[in-house]
Scaffold this active site. Structure first.
Site, PDB file in Angstrom:
ATOM      1  N   ARG A 105      35.424  36.167  32.814  1.00 24.02           N
ATOM      2  CA  ARG A 105      34.568  37.084  31.769  1.00 24.02           C
ATOM      3  C   ARG A 105      34.267  36.495  30.611  1.00 24.02           C
ATOM      4  O   ARG A 105      34.860  35.536  29.992  1.00 24.02           O
ATOM      5  CB  ARG A 105      35.926  38.242  31.376  1.00 24.02           C
ATOM      6  N   HIS A 144      25.882  36.875  36.061  1.00 21.02           N
ATOM      7  CA  HIS A 144      26.913  37.510  36.399  1.00 21.02           C
ATOM      8  C   HIS A 144      26.712  37.619  38.112  1.00 21.02           C
ATOM      9  O   HIS A 144      26.881  38.867  38.576  1.00 21.02           O
ATOM     10  CB  HIS A 144      27.323  38.918  35.816  1.00 21.02           C
TER      11      HIS A 144
HETATM   12  P1  NDP Z   1      43.788  37.191  40.789  1.00 23.37           P
HETATM   13  O1  NDP Z   1      44.591  38.297  39.964  1.00 23.37           O
HETATM   14  O2  NDP Z   1      44.081  37.169  42.035  1.00 23.37           O
HETATM   15  O3  NDP Z   1      44.282  35.828  40.203  1.00 23.37           O
HETATM   16  C1  NDP Z   1      44.629  35.678  38.620  1.00 23.37           C
HETATM   17  C2  NDP Z   1      45.229  34.242  38.579  1.00 23.37           C
HETATM   18  O4  NDP Z   1      45.228  34.079  36.914  1.00 23.37           O
HETATM   19  C3  NDP Z   1      46.640  34.202  38.969  1.00 23.37           C
HETATM   20  O5  NDP Z   1      46.879  32.929  39.510  1.00 23.37           O
HETATM   21  C4  NDP Z   1      47.328  34.278  37.763  1.00 23.37           C
HETATM   22  O6  NDP Z   1      48.851  33.659  37.873  1.00 23.37           O
HETATM   23  C5  NDP Z   1      46.695  33.748  36.609  1.00 23.37           C
HETATM   24  N1  NDP Z   1      47.080  34.224  35.242  1.00 23.37           N
HETATM   25  C6  NDP Z   1      46.950  35.416  35.011  1.00 23.37           C
HETATM   26  N2  NDP Z   1      47.360  35.528  33.571  1.00 23.37           N
HETATM   27  C7  NDP Z   1      47.363  34.172  33.124  1.00 23.37           C
HETATM   28  C8  NDP Z   1      48.127  33.568  32.274  1.00 23.37           C
HETATM   29  N3  NDP Z   1      48.354  34.306  30.961  1.00 23.37           N
HETATM   30  N4  NDP Z   1      48.280  32.249  32.039  1.00 23.37           N
HETATM   31  C9  NDP Z   1      47.984  31.723  33.145  1.00 23.37           C
HETATM   32  N5  NDP Z   1      47.450  32.229  34.278  1.00 23.37           N
HETATM   33  C10 NDP Z   1      47.290  33.420  34.445  1.00 23.37           C
HETATM   34  O7  NDP Z   1      42.305  37.368  40.238  1.00 23.37           O
HETATM   35  P2  NDP Z   1      40.963  36.673  41.133  1.00 23.37           P
HETATM   36  O8  NDP Z   1      41.293  35.182  41.435  1.00 23.37           O
HETATM   37  O9  NDP Z   1      40.802  37.734  42.149  1.00 23.37           O
HETATM   38  O10 NDP Z   1      39.861  36.889  39.995  1.00 23.37           O
HETATM   39  C11 NDP Z   1      39.987  36.281  38.582  1.00 23.37           C
HETATM   40  C12 NDP Z   1      38.799  36.877  37.750  1.00 23.37           C
HETATM   41  O11 NDP Z   1      37.445  36.558  38.395  1.00 23.37           O
HETATM   42  C13 NDP Z   1      38.644  38.519  37.703  1.00 23.37           C
HETATM   43  O12 NDP Z   1      39.886  38.864  36.858  1.00 23.37           O
HETATM   44  C14 NDP Z   1      37.263  38.673  37.125  1.00 23.37           C
HETATM   45  O13 NDP Z   1      37.414  38.920  35.835  1.00 23.37           O
HETATM   46  C15 NDP Z   1      36.483  37.489  37.422  1.00 23.37           C
HETATM   47  N6  NDP Z   1      35.627  37.785  38.661  1.00 23.37           N
HETATM   48  C16 NDP Z   1      34.249  37.494  38.262  1.00 23.37           C
HETATM   49  C17 NDP Z   1      33.077  37.615  39.073  1.00 23.37           C
HETATM   50  C18 NDP Z   1      31.679  37.333  38.784  1.00 23.37           C
HETATM   51  O14 NDP Z   1      30.941  37.466  39.703  1.00 23.37           O
HETATM   52  N7  NDP Z   1      31.661  36.628  37.719  1.00 23.37           N
HETATM   53  C19 NDP Z   1      33.396  38.219  40.407  1.00 23.37           C
HETATM   54  C20 NDP Z   1      34.906  38.507  40.637  1.00 23.37           C
HETATM   55  C21 NDP Z   1      35.938  38.154  39.624  1.00 23.37           C
HETATM   56  P3  NDP Z   1      49.839  33.872  38.992  1.00 23.37           P
HETATM   57  O15 NDP Z   1      49.315  33.411  40.061  1.00 23.37           O
HETATM   58  O16 NDP Z   1      51.029  33.264  38.469  1.00 23.37           O
HETATM   59  O17 NDP Z   1      49.827  35.597  38.779  1.00 23.37           O
HETATM   60  C1  OXD Z   2      34.309  41.575  39.515  1.00 19.72           C
HETATM   61  C2  OXD Z   2      32.842  41.254  39.107  1.00 19.72           C
HETATM   62  O1  OXD Z   2      35.270  41.505  38.678  1.00 19.72           O
HETATM   63  O2  OXD Z   2      32.090  41.315  39.699  1.00 19.72           O
HETATM   64  O3  OXD Z   2      34.564  41.575  40.729  1.00 19.72           O
HETATM   65  O4  OXD Z   2      32.914  40.678  37.997  1.00 19.72           O
END
Ligand code: NDP
Ligand code: OXD
Length: 308
Positions: free
Chosen positions: A223, A271
């Protein structure tokens, strides 16, 4: 069972047709103000009015992986929030990030410039993978796939998450606030795949980016609000950061006058690093609705207090 669809910026008709085909027993419609109460909703950045008019929703299926926009609303207290988990996004994210990291390693931009200038061979000294340790922030559904793909290409890979990961081949795990500085100091390329939460907003700033190894490269695919734009620009100007590939921005579309557009060391994409795929998403949501209606458990449940 009634399902309502309210997805900003999405062409509704093919989604409604696909959902109706996957769930023939359900009554599925596009939300309009004043529409009757539904049991489940498929949403992407819905207005607060939608939520306020649907207080009896059992489940909100977010048409994406990131739930930050949805969690900013006042949701019905009893409603479950379910994110898309993978649904074809993880492999796209792995492609995008590997493309950016490999492009940086192999200096493909510089060679493309030479070719456009009609110059055959200003050969550059090969860079060593060992000198480009990649740090992946966020080891969830997408981050794990990305880290695994980078390890396959034999990059040294560090991963940072809230909880320690012990079972990821080829990935050195760092965790929690205590492990953050060591994770940054061990990395020269930084890939952001964190969810946007109060703990992670502005996490890539002058102080944290300065901890990366000199000549660092930044890839933001999560993001825009994770990154302090002017801090990145200042560190590129100072030479500490060599460049960046950015797919997400504080304001989208990226404003025409933003410095990122014309910066020679920054690659901008709109994006698109992992697109939401209709067929895969419909199949996943339909399966989860059926499972929940039968009293079963589903994956991808969002912990609203935690923010992801
Ligand atoms: P998940 O919810 O599956 O994973 C999030 C990860 O971040 C976990 O490993 C979690 O740790 C870690 N995390 C969360 N908070 C913290 C913190 N404060 N400190 C350290 N680690 C932290 O998310 P996804 O992998 O599915 O997606 C990640 C992001 O990608 C989405 O939230 C979205 O914003 C973005 N996205 C962007 C897209 C694009 O086209 N650009 C498309 C899809 C998604 P733990 O494993 O310990 O819980
Ligand atoms: C998502 C994105 O969060 O498209 O899936 O950014």
């Amino acid at each position: 069972m009634k399902i309502t669809f309210c997805c900003t910026g999405t062409q509704a008709r093919p989604w409604l047709q696909g959902l109706a085909a996957a769930l023939p027993q359900a009554d599925i419609s596009l939300w309009q103000p004043g529409a009757p109460q539904a049991d489940h909703a498929v949403v992407w950045k819905p207005p607060q009015q939608f939520i306020d008019e649907q207080p009896r929703l059992k489940t909100l299926f977010n048409l994406g992986a990131g739930v930050d926009a949805l969690l900013r609303l006042r949701l019905p207290p009893a409603a479950l929030v379910v994110r898309l988990d993978d649904a074809g996004m993880a492999v796209q994210m792995a492609e995008y990030v590997c493309h950016a990291v490999i492009g940086h390693l192999r200096e493909f931009d510089a060679y493309a410039g030479q070719m456009r200038a009609g110059r055959w061979a200003d050969l550059r000294a090969p860079r060593r993978r060992a000198d480009l340790p990649v740090g992946v922030m966020g080891l969830g559904v997408l981050g794990q796939r990305v880290a695994g793909a980078l390890a396959q290409f034999e990059f040294p890979v560090n991963g940072w998450s809230r909880s320690r990961k012990t079972a990821m081949d080829g990935v050195r795990s760092f965790s929690g606030a205590d492990g953050f500085d060591a994770f940054l100091a061990a990395s020269r390329v930084l890939v952001n795949l964190l969810p946007l939460t109060p703990d992670t907003v502005d996490i890539m700033n002058r102080k944290t980016l300065a901890r990366l190894q000199p000549g660092a490269y930044v890839i933001n695919v999560a993001r825009g609000a994770h990154l302090v734009d002017e801090d990145l620009l200042a560190l590129i100007d100072s030479g500490h950061i060599a460049g960046a590939t950015l797919d997400v921005f504080r304001s989208e579309p990226l404003p025409a006058d933003h410095a990122f557009w014309r910066h020679p060391r920054i690659t901008v994409t709109p994006h698109i690093s992992a697109r939401t795929l209709r067929q895969e998403s419909i199949a996943q949501i339909a399966h989860k609705i059926t499972t929940l209606e039968q009293g079963g458990a589903v994956t991808g449940m969002v912990d609203q207090a935690r923010g992801y």
